[in-house]
Design an enzyme around this catalytic site. Structure first.
Site, PDB file in Angstrom:
ATOM      1  N   LYS A 241       0.854  -1.186   0.000  1.00  0.00           N
ATOM      2  CA  LYS A 241       0.000   0.000   0.000  1.00  0.00           C
ATOM      3  C   LYS A 241       0.889   1.235   0.000  1.00  0.00           C
ATOM      4  CE  LYS A 241      -3.819   2.294   2.378  1.00  0.00           C
ATOM      5  NZ  LYS A 241      -4.787   2.227   3.494  1.00  0.00           N
TER       6      LYS A 241
ATOM      7  N   ARG B 243       0.747  -5.461   3.449  1.00  0.00           N
ATOM      8  CA  ARG B 243      -0.324  -6.102   4.202  1.00  0.00           C
ATOM      9  C   ARG B 243      -0.692  -7.429   3.557  1.00  0.00           C
ATOM     10  NH1 ARG B 243      -5.199  -1.675   3.275  1.00  0.00           N
ATOM     11  NH2 ARG B 243      -5.363  -1.829   1.006  1.00  0.00           N
TER      12      ARG B 243
ATOM     13  N   ARG C 151     -13.408  -7.348  -2.270  1.00  0.00           N
ATOM     14  CA  ARG C 151     -14.365  -6.519  -1.536  1.00  0.00           C
ATOM     15  C   ARG C 151     -15.752  -6.631  -2.169  1.00  0.00           C
ATOM     16  NH1 ARG C 151     -10.675  -2.174  -0.322  1.00  0.00           N
ATOM     17  NH2 ARG C 151      -8.565  -2.995  -0.538  1.00  0.00           N
TER      18      ARG C 151
ATOM     19  N   ASP D 193     -16.692  -0.560  -0.913  1.00  0.00           N
ATOM     20  CA  ASP D 193     -15.368  -0.960  -1.403  1.00  0.00           C
ATOM     21  C   ASP D 193     -14.402  -1.209  -0.257  1.00  0.00           C
ATOM     22  OD1 ASP D 193     -15.749   2.030  -1.343  1.00  0.00           O
ATOM     23  OD2 ASP D 193     -13.577   1.994  -1.544  1.00  0.00           O
TER      24      ASP D 193
END
Length: 521
Positions: free
Chosen positions: A123, A193, A200, A270
């Site tokens: 990320k 992560r 999602r 989302d």
């Protein structure tokens, strides 16, 4: 040097890819993902790694190598892998937002280790076709918050994504923290992560919105085959069972949020995991004062859509949107409505049982709901720290002659307010609670032990994160390390860390990063 990982890129092998390979912002059709190359950072450096997650993916002992840093900063791509970002849509703050996608998330690869499956995702590693007008980067401030929180949530027993590493990029990133027209440069950072999947609700909404039923079916079948295989081979009956399972997992997740006082802050579709995991740690927070109307997200401050008290119902709203998305595979409004109606009943029961456990109540009593409702009301008469209150409540004795309020007085932010009518209501509640405890079979010590397994002593309060951020901005990572270790055992007494069992300090009441948070990262 290489990293010995058992690569298993089933997502990219089994699902349709975006045929366009240039990294330009665009609308993507009939594809689940786009291939992306992470941006090369100018001078990456390792801030922290999770020993537990290093072991979980088979990389223990590799974290100090240059190659590890290069891979998890995005500077090098693992052999036999092609990083990608996912395509999805979503409802944001109740409104359809169209295509969103991984705007600053890049999946490096998927691996298998010790019979577990992990997707490794960076990320903040640069722009993707889904970055819209943004740069795809992240800053140290938000990266510390995500890194610490995902691991803290896991040890609290809350379903969550995990974190492997936190890296500084050596680059400066321009951010407007409060969206007030005053952007400043901050240190860039990347979090790696991990989760079995980062799918999602919005991934499925995307294809339903475009009436791309073939790709929708392909994605749902993939999800069932690899993440809900115990339900059987994909079929209409299994699609129904799949939706029931997502409903149950989502409910379990949000009840855990309510139990520990966690507020997500941006529960858009989302940001809802198809696996029932807490995902995307942005403007989150833990309740300081017990307040059903509190939200940590400044963007949501006017309407408070995602406030603490509404989280279970927002999950239902999001599940309705997911039901609409997969309707073409089931084609029965009645079946989907039955499942959703059951959620409304089940979540009330689950919340009630959760609150009973926080009070140390095991036996059934017809007045328990009234006792819980009375407590929730009195807790909000004066600012009362949720975490401290429930932790101290375990010390209350069923035969106590002193006023019960003496047990929990350290939880009050304004002790001088606890007088007259407020004190009277507290006294009345404790008398009822004391009477109720006498119907339990556990003695006081057994009850205290049980309560302390569901009421944490330590949570990642925003001011704690901010202290870690302030120190890290100066190159001092000791607070990150201290909090990381503390939050591995949130239910233990940890007397040597007693300083963290404290109400939010007054300086943090209105400080940016402690009380005022935005989606800016």
């Amino acid at each position: 040097m290489t990293l010995k990982l058992n690569i298993n890129n089933r997502f990219t092998k089994e699902l349709p890819a975006d045929p366009v390979l240039t990294n330009t912002r665009r609308q993507v059709r009939e594809a689940c993902f786009s291939y992306v190359t992470p941006r090369t950072p100018s001078q990456p450096s390792l801030v922290h790694t999770s020993p537990e997650m290093l072991e979980a993916i088979g990389l223990k002992g590799n974290e100090q190598s240059d190659y590890f840093l290069e891979v998890f900063s995005g500077a090098k791509i693992l052999p036999n892998t092609k990083p990608y970002s996912m395509c999805y849509a979503g409802h944001q703050f109740g409104n359809w937002a169209g295509q969103l996608g991984d705007g600053r998330a890049i999946n490096l690869t998927e691996i298998a280790h010790n019979n577990k499956y992990w997707t490794l995702q960076l990320k903040g590693a640069g722009e993707t076709p889904y970055s819209r007008t943004a740069d795809g980067l992240a800053v140290l401030r938000s990266s510390i918050r995500e890194y610490l929180c995902s691991e803290a949530m896991y040890h609290l027993g809350v379903p969550t994504t995990r974190a492997l590493s936190l890296v500084l990029t050596g680059d400066m990133v321009l951010r407007d923290v409060l969206y007030d027209g005053n952007p400043e440069y901050e240190k860039g950072a990347i979090v790696c992560r991990l989760a079995a999947s980062f799918l999602r609700f919005g991934n499925y909404e995307m294809f339903a919105a475009h009436q791309d039923i073939p790709t929708l079916k392909t994605l749902v079948d993939y999800t069932i085959t690899h993440h809900y295989s115990y339900l059987g081979s994909p079929s209409r009956d299994v699609y129904i069972a799949f939706f029931k399972e997502v409903v149950a997992k989502s409910m379990d997740m949000v009840i855990h949020w309510q139990r520990v006082g966690f507020v997500h802050g941006v529960m858009n579709t989302d940001n809802m995991s198809i696996l029932g995991l807490t995902i995307d740690y942005g403007p989150y927070g833990w309740l300081e004062g017990y307040d059903h109307n509190w939200t940590p997200n400044t963007t949501d401050n006017a309407h408070k859509r995602y406030r603490y008290g509404t989280q279970p119902q927002v999950v239902l709203w999001n599940l309705i949107k997911l039901a609409n998305a997969i309707y073409p595979l089931i084609e029965s409004v009645e079946i989907l409505e039955t499942i959703l109606n059951a959620y409304q009943n089940d979540v009330e029961i689950a919340y009630f049982e959760m609150m009973k456990s926080k009070l140390g109540l095991i036996e059934n009593d017809e007045n328990d709901k009234l006792l819980i409702e009375a407590l929730e009301n009195v807790l909000q008469l004066s600012e009362t720290d949720m975490t401290i209150f429930f932790r101290l409540l375990s010390q209350f004795k069923s035969n106590q002659s002193l006023e019960g309020i003496d047990c929990i007085k350290e939880a009050f932010y304004n002790p001088d307010e606890i007088k007259e009518s407020i004190k009277k209501e507290w006294t009345e509640w404790f008398l009822k609670y004391q009477t109720r405890l006498k119907k339990e079979n556990l003695n006081d010590k057994e009850r205290a032990n049980q309560m302390n397994t569901v009421n944490p002593k330590y949570v990642l309060r925003n001011y704690m994160s901010q202290l870690a951020i302030d120190a890290a901005e100066k190159g001092d990572y000791t607070v990150i390390n201290e909090l990381f270790d503390l939050l591995k055992k949130p239910y233990d007494e940890q007397i040597s860390h007693q300083k963290w069992f404290a109400k939010r300090p007054e300086w943090a009441r209105h400080k940016v990063g402690c009380s005022m948070l935005s989606c800016s990262s």
